[in-house]
Design an enzyme around this catalytic site. Structure first.
Site, PDB file in Angstrom:
ATOM      1  CD  GLU A   7      -2.783   1.399   0.154  1.00  0.00           C
ATOM      2  OE1 GLU A   7      -3.181   2.559  -0.080  1.00  0.00           O
ATOM      3  OE2 GLU A   7      -3.154   0.428  -0.525  1.00  0.00           O
ATOM      4  CB  ILE A  21       7.437   1.762   0.481  1.00  0.00           C
ATOM      5  CG1 ILE A  21       8.810   1.670   1.147  1.00  0.00           C
ATOM      6  CG2 ILE A  21       7.517   2.271  -0.930  1.00  0.00           C
ATOM      7  CD1 ILE A  21       9.714   0.614   0.537  1.00  0.00           C
ATOM      8  CE1 TYR A  71       8.816   0.937  -5.057  1.00  0.00           C
ATOM      9  CE2 TYR A  71       7.599   2.486  -6.419  1.00  0.00           C
ATOM     10  CZ  TYR A  71       7.857   1.921  -5.191  1.00  0.00           C
ATOM     11  OH  TYR A  71       7.172   2.339  -4.085  1.00  0.00           O
ATOM     12  N   GLY A  82      17.350   8.515   0.246  1.00  0.00           N
ATOM     13  CA  GLY A  82      18.679   8.357  -0.341  1.00  0.00           C
ATOM     14  C   GLY A  82      19.698   7.757   0.601  1.00  0.00           C
ATOM     15  N   GLY A  86      14.647   2.895   2.228  1.00  0.00           N
ATOM     16  CA  GLY A  86      13.670   2.332   1.301  1.00  0.00           C
ATOM     17  C   GLY A  86      14.116   0.974   0.784  1.00  0.00           C
TER      18      GLY A  86
END
Length: 150
Positions: A81, A83, A129, A91, A95
């Site tokens: 849903e 992140i 991604y 950075g 993540g």
């Protein structure tokens, strides 16, 4: 930095980060969930979401929240849903650690994959991604129906 499963006591901080994301996505008025509903949905008698948090110096600076989605073609999938990493901590690898942990979780639970959405203008997220060789599918159109509850 430490990574752990979210607890109910994290919910106020998670909502702060959700509001920060909504500001970034130029939709702050869209966050209408209450703390009570959010907390109960994750930690009540029938949880519908799970999350991992990334802490730096004891403060939650990011999280990844998912739920289980079912595909009639593929079976159970993880639906990511959100992140979210605070602007100040982007950075710095939070993540990546969160997404890597989600991949582990999906494997542990025998899910057949992970699905999520990203805004077409969010180039930093799209580039993140792409590092995972994520498939971007322009063929599907998102649909929703809003239900107003009293």
């Amino acid at each position: 930095m430490s990574l752990r499963r979210a607890t109910a006591t994290d919910c106020p901080r998670l909502l702060e980060l959700i509001r920060e994301l909504a500001e970034y996505e130029k939709a702050p008025e869209e966050v209408t969930v209450t703390l009570e509903h959010f907390t109960n949905s994750g930690f009540g008698p029938n949880p519908v979401w799970w999350a991992f948090v990334a802490e730096v110096d004891g403060i939650v600076q990011g999280f990844a929240l998912y739920y289980i989605r079912y595909s009639t073609w593929k079976g159970q999938r993880m639906y990511l849903e959100d992140i979210i990493v605070t602007d100040a901590m982007r950075g710095k690898g939070l993540g990546k650690q969160l997404l890597d942990r989600l991949i582990e979780e999906a494997k542990e639970k025998n899910f057949c994959g992970i699905t999520w959405q990203v805004l077409e203008w969010n180039e930093p997220a799209i580039n993140f991604y792409k590092k995972y060789n994520a498939k971007m599918d322009p063929e599907w159109i998102n649909c929703s129906i809003e239900i107003k509850n009293p």
